[in-house]
Motif scaffolding. Structure first.
Motif, PDB file in Angstrom:
ATOM      1  N   ARG A  34     -88.570  -2.248 -68.805  1.00  0.00           N
ATOM      2  CA  ARG A  34     -88.112  -3.387 -68.220  1.00  0.00           C
ATOM      3  C   ARG A  34     -89.267  -3.928 -67.113  1.00  0.00           C
ATOM      4  N   LYS A  35     -89.898  -3.110 -66.490  1.00  0.00           N
ATOM      5  CA  LYS A  35     -90.820  -3.535 -65.380  1.00  0.00           C
ATOM      6  C   LYS A  35     -91.966  -4.119 -66.211  1.00  0.00           C
ATOM      7  N   LYS A  43     -87.486 -15.090 -64.593  1.00  0.00           N
ATOM      8  CA  LYS A  43     -87.621 -14.104 -63.491  1.00  0.00           C
ATOM      9  C   LYS A  43     -86.235 -13.151 -63.869  1.00  0.00           C
ATOM     10  N   ARG A  45     -85.744  -9.945 -66.120  1.00  0.00           N
ATOM     11  CA  ARG A  45     -86.444  -8.837 -67.027  1.00  0.00           C
ATOM     12  C   ARG A  45     -85.383  -8.004 -67.666  1.00  0.00           C
ATOM     13  N   ALA A  99     -82.238  -7.114 -65.353  1.00  0.00           N
ATOM     14  CA  ALA A  99     -82.313  -7.241 -63.994  1.00  0.00           C
ATOM     15  C   ALA A  99     -83.079  -8.582 -63.559  1.00  0.00           C
ATOM     16  N   SER A 100     -82.740  -9.172 -62.404  1.00  0.00           N
ATOM     17  CA  SER A 100     -83.342 -10.532 -62.017  1.00  0.00           C
ATOM     18  C   SER A 100     -84.188 -10.472 -60.736  1.00  0.00           C
ATOM     19  N   ASP A 101     -85.055 -11.124 -60.752  1.00  0.00           N
ATOM     20  CA  ASP A 101     -86.260 -11.012 -59.473  1.00  0.00           C
ATOM     21  C   ASP A 101     -85.544 -11.533 -58.353  1.00  0.00           C
ATOM     22  N   THR A 102     -84.325 -12.525 -58.591  1.00  0.00           N
ATOM     23  CA  THR A 102     -83.961 -13.327 -57.620  1.00  0.00           C
ATOM     24  C   THR A 102     -82.645 -13.277 -57.408  1.00  0.00           C
ATOM     25  N   ASN A 103     -81.594 -12.569 -58.035  1.00  0.00           N
ATOM     26  CA  ASN A 103     -80.421 -12.111 -57.659  1.00  0.00           C
ATOM     27  C   ASN A 103     -80.000 -10.883 -58.194  1.00  0.00           C
ATOM     28  N   THR A 105     -78.189  -8.106 -60.277  1.00  0.00           N
ATOM     29  CA  THR A 105     -77.722  -8.080 -61.882  1.00  0.00           C
ATOM     30  C   THR A 105     -76.869  -6.664 -61.719  1.00  0.00           C
ATOM     31  N   GLU A 137     -79.289  -3.919 -63.349  1.00  0.00           N
ATOM     32  CA  GLU A 137     -79.917  -3.069 -62.778  1.00  0.00           C
ATOM     33  C   GLU A 137     -79.406  -1.730 -62.367  1.00  0.00           C
TER      34      GLU A 137
END
Length: 160
Positions: A34-35, A43, A45, A99-103, A105, A137
């Motif tokens: 995922r990374k 954003k 992933r 996973a979200s970079d902003t919220n 998950t 995540e």
């Protein structure tokens, strides 16, 4: 008139630690891949890990494009790669994590409609179900014993 009643069964695990060890390993590989997602626009992933009946594991992450329809989801990246590299192998298990970079998950994220259709194609082709595990995540992990639980009344070659 008649009605058709469709039932879906999903198993719920409280977290990765509750999964069988083989699935923990598969999910951890999905988390790592995922990374590698290329998600500069959403954003968001996603990582996918597929276990084949030959013991090989195939990975995929979402790959976005400025022309949105040109991108590809992690599940389809992994499925199509498995089909290209191991055309005679059967997909046994699929682990998905998002996973979200902003919220945060925290709820399990299932495959999108296009990915469900692609999974159905391979499940139909190999004539055996594919176990699907999916999570956010962290937190709960959902398990479906077949794509039929996530895509009832699927469209396949018998409809053509």
């Amino acid at each position: 008139m008649k009605e058709i009643n469709i039932n879906t069964t999903i198993s719920v695990f409280n977290g990765i630690n509750e999964l069988p060890s083989e699935i923990q390993t598969l999910m951890n590989q999905a988390i790592e891949t995922r990374k590698n997602a290329y998600a500069p626009y959403s954003k968001f992933r996603v990582g996918a890990a597929i276990l084949l009946d030959n013991g090989k594991i195939v990975l995929g992450s979402n790959q976005e494009n400025a022309a949105y329809p040109s991108g590809l989801c992690a599940e389809r990246v992994a499925i199509f790669q498995a089909g290209a590299i191991y055309p005679n192998a059967k997909i046994v298990k699929l682990a998905i994590t998002a996973a979200s970079d902003t919220n945060p998950t925290l709820l399990p994220i299932p495959p999108c409609g296009a990915c469900r259709q692609s999974i159905a194609e391979y499940e139909f082709k190999q004539d055996t179900p594919i176990e699907i595990y999916f999570m956010g995540e962290s937190g709960e992990v959902y398990k479906s014993n077949s794509i039929n639980n996530l895509l009832p009344l699927s469209f396949d070659k018998t409809s053509l």
